[in-house]
Design an enzyme around this catalytic site. Structure first.
Site, mmCIF file in Angstrom:
data_model
loop_
_atom_site.group_PDB
_atom_site.id
_atom_site.type_symbol
_atom_site.label_atom_id
_atom_site.label_comp_id
_atom_site.label_asym_id
_atom_site.label_seq_id
_atom_site.Cartn_x
_atom_site.Cartn_y
_atom_site.Cartn_z
ATOM 1 N N ASP A 78 43.283 46.351 28.470
ATOM 2 C CA ASP A 78 42.390 46.935 29.474
ATOM 3 C C ASP A 78 42.762 46.468 30.877
ATOM 4 O O ASP A 78 43.393 45.435 31.063
ATOM 5 C CB ASP A 78 40.937 46.593 29.176
ATOM 6 C CG ASP A 78 40.655 45.097 29.226
ATOM 7 O OD1 ASP A 78 41.417 44.345 28.586
ATOM 8 O OD2 ASP A 78 39.675 44.677 29.878
ATOM 9 N N GLU A 145 39.231 42.356 27.904
ATOM 10 C CA GLU A 145 39.379 40.996 28.421
ATOM 11 C C GLU A 145 38.724 40.860 29.781
ATOM 12 O O GLU A 145 38.123 39.828 30.092
ATOM 13 C CB GLU A 145 40.882 40.654 28.506
ATOM 14 C CG GLU A 145 41.188 39.211 28.880
ATOM 15 C CD GLU A 145 41.315 38.966 30.370
ATOM 16 O OE1 GLU A 145 41.421 37.787 30.769
ATOM 17 O OE2 GLU A 145 41.294 39.944 31.167
#
Length: 483
Positions: A78, A145
């Site tokens: 991400d 994350e």
């Protein structure tokens, strides 16, 4: 047409560019996760895709490396999605528009996602290249994350056999990171009351700030736009009476807010006084932030007149009290490691909604008890004002491993390859290594990565030459792990 076609290492930049074509903001990772699965299938590699979209891809050891210890290569899929005010980019469907200038890659009007797209690109390039020599590999790519290490928190680590983990989520070449802070997201919700009012409308804007990563750049004395706006609103009451209708600042809890705005109602005389005060305020702030954030600009602009729901006076006092007393920035420096921030907080998001004042902050500390104490302070402030506090995404620190075998080995390889010693350090930013360190007994971790500038901002840049050198180093590390 490929923008990165002629860059080296060719396959690393090929995969990096492919990744930038796929929407992969935090919370929107299904498409990129499926891309990784299709890659594994196309290359006949075993894989696991869990319910959260975390992906593990396995590759057997090269010939002659069968007895070498298995290595985990790890990054996250991400990215932080930030764009300029003028940008019409839609992160849910639009590819990033890449640009190359000199040694740097960036994206037009948006974040680049070098954090941590380059880790994924490194891993895929290694997995597809059968000419490389390496031990058995477990490539672990996690989700979300950037919003609290959420993928790593729910990952089942049982399938992982590796006890050496190389994390590829660092942004400074020449450094090996061997420890990091723990953290959590502090959520505040304070109920408010509104009343109807009419008058001249004025928009107050705080802009021109550098922003940056709330961990790695919290020590650079960069201003927080939301808190500056709160300070302006507090001092503005000396210039005349106003009513507050809107307030918003920041986009991500882990990014230092670069812009904040408010809408107030006031008479024309007060509006003119505030316009003059904004100029004085700007001048003072630029002096205060000389050398670190000198582009700060505060403006007050007329926006017509008419009715607006505005905060009840008591609710206004609550908002101003909260913003003036919020424990933002560095709270404590480390006493045993020079220059290391030990504990900090970043008020990243603040919004007035029709029902409440909602805020989200990133709390970090290398010491668990300090992290709790700072979170308690925010909770107490919130509850004192009649609000509700909630902690999310709590993750542990990654403690420095005194008896590491991986760290001295990687230092040695770096010295032999580049004839200089890398700097070994503990950082204030959060890394997933802390969670894996807790979950996998005996795990030995090191984090590295190429040079990046201004991650989590629209000025994010990735160094081309640094990507090349780190690729050379990473493949050399794997090549020499034969025993």
């Amino acid at each position: 047409m490929s923008v990165l076609k002629n860059l080296q290492p060719e396959r690393v930049f090929y995969y990096f560019e492919e990744i930038t074509k796929i929407p992969h903001g935090s919370g929107n990772t299904k498409q990129i996760s499926d891309y990784l699965v299709e890659f594994a299938r196309a290359h006949d590699l075993k894989y696991i895709q869990d319910e959260s979209n975390n992906v593990i891809i396995f590759k057997e050891a090269s010939k002659g490396y069968e007895k070498a210890p298995c290595v985990i290569l790890q990054g996250h899929m991400d990215m932080v999605c930030e764009k300029t005010l003028e940008s019409s980019h839609d992160f849910t469907k639009d590819p990033l528009e890449l640009m190359v200038e000199g040694d740097y890659i960036s994206a037009k009007d948006t974040t680049l996602g070098g954090d941590d797209g380059i880790a994924v690109a490194y891993a895929l390039a290694i997995l597809e290249d059968d000419s490389l020599c390496h031990p058995a590999l477990e490539v672990l790519i996690t989700v979300d994350e950037e919003i609290g290490l959420l993928g790593a928190a729910v990952l089942d680590t049982a399938p992982l056999k590796g006890r050496y983990l190389i994390n590829l989520d660092s942004e400074e070449e020449g450094y090996l990171w061997v420890g990091c802070a723990g953290g959590l997201t502090a959520q505040t919700r304070i109920p408010l009351k509104y009343q109807e009012a009419a008058g001249m409308k004025y928009e107050i804007t705080v802009s021109g700030l550098l922003g940056g990563h709330s961990g790695s750049e919290i020590d650079k004395n960069r201003a927080n736009a939301t808190l500056l706006l709160g300070r302006f609103l507090f001092e503005a009451r000396e210039k005349g009476q106003y009513l507050l209708a809107e307030l918003e600042g920041g986009q991500k809890d882990n990014a230092i807010p670069r812009m904040a705005r408010a809408l107030i109602l006031a008479d024309s005389d007060t509006g003119e006084e505030l316009r003059k005060f904004a100029g004085e305020f700007t001048e003072n702030l630029r002096k205060e932030y000389t050398g670190s954030d000198e582009g700060i600009t505060v403006t007050v602009e007329a926006r017509g007149d008419g009715p607006e729901p505005v905060l009840h006076p008591v609710s206004l006092e609550k908002v101003l009290f909260f913003l003036l007393h919020y424990p933002n920035g560095i709270q404590k420096m480390c006493g045993y490691m020079e220059g290391l921030v030990e504990t900090s907080c970043n008020l990243g998001i603040a919004r007035l909604t029709p029902e409440s004042f909602q805020c989200s902050a990133s709390v970090r500390s290398s010491v668990a008890t300090e992290k709790k104490a700072l979170a308690d302070k925010i909770a107490y402030l919130t509850e004192f004002l009649g609000g509700e506090y909630k902690a999310e995404g709590d993750y542990p620190s990654w403690e420095y491993k005194q008896d590491s075998k991986l760290r001295p080995y990687m230092v040695d390889i770096y010295e032999k390859l580049f004839h200089t010693r890398p700097e070994v350090k503990v950082i204030h930013a959060g890394l997933e290594c802390g969670l894996f360190y807790e979950k996998i007994p005996g795990l030995d971790c090191v984090s590295l990565g190429p040079d990046m500038k201004d991650i989590h901002t629209t000025e994010e840049q990735l160094s081309i030459s640094s990507v090349q050198r780190v690729w050379e180093y990473l493949t050399e590390v794997l090549k020499n792990m034969k025993e």
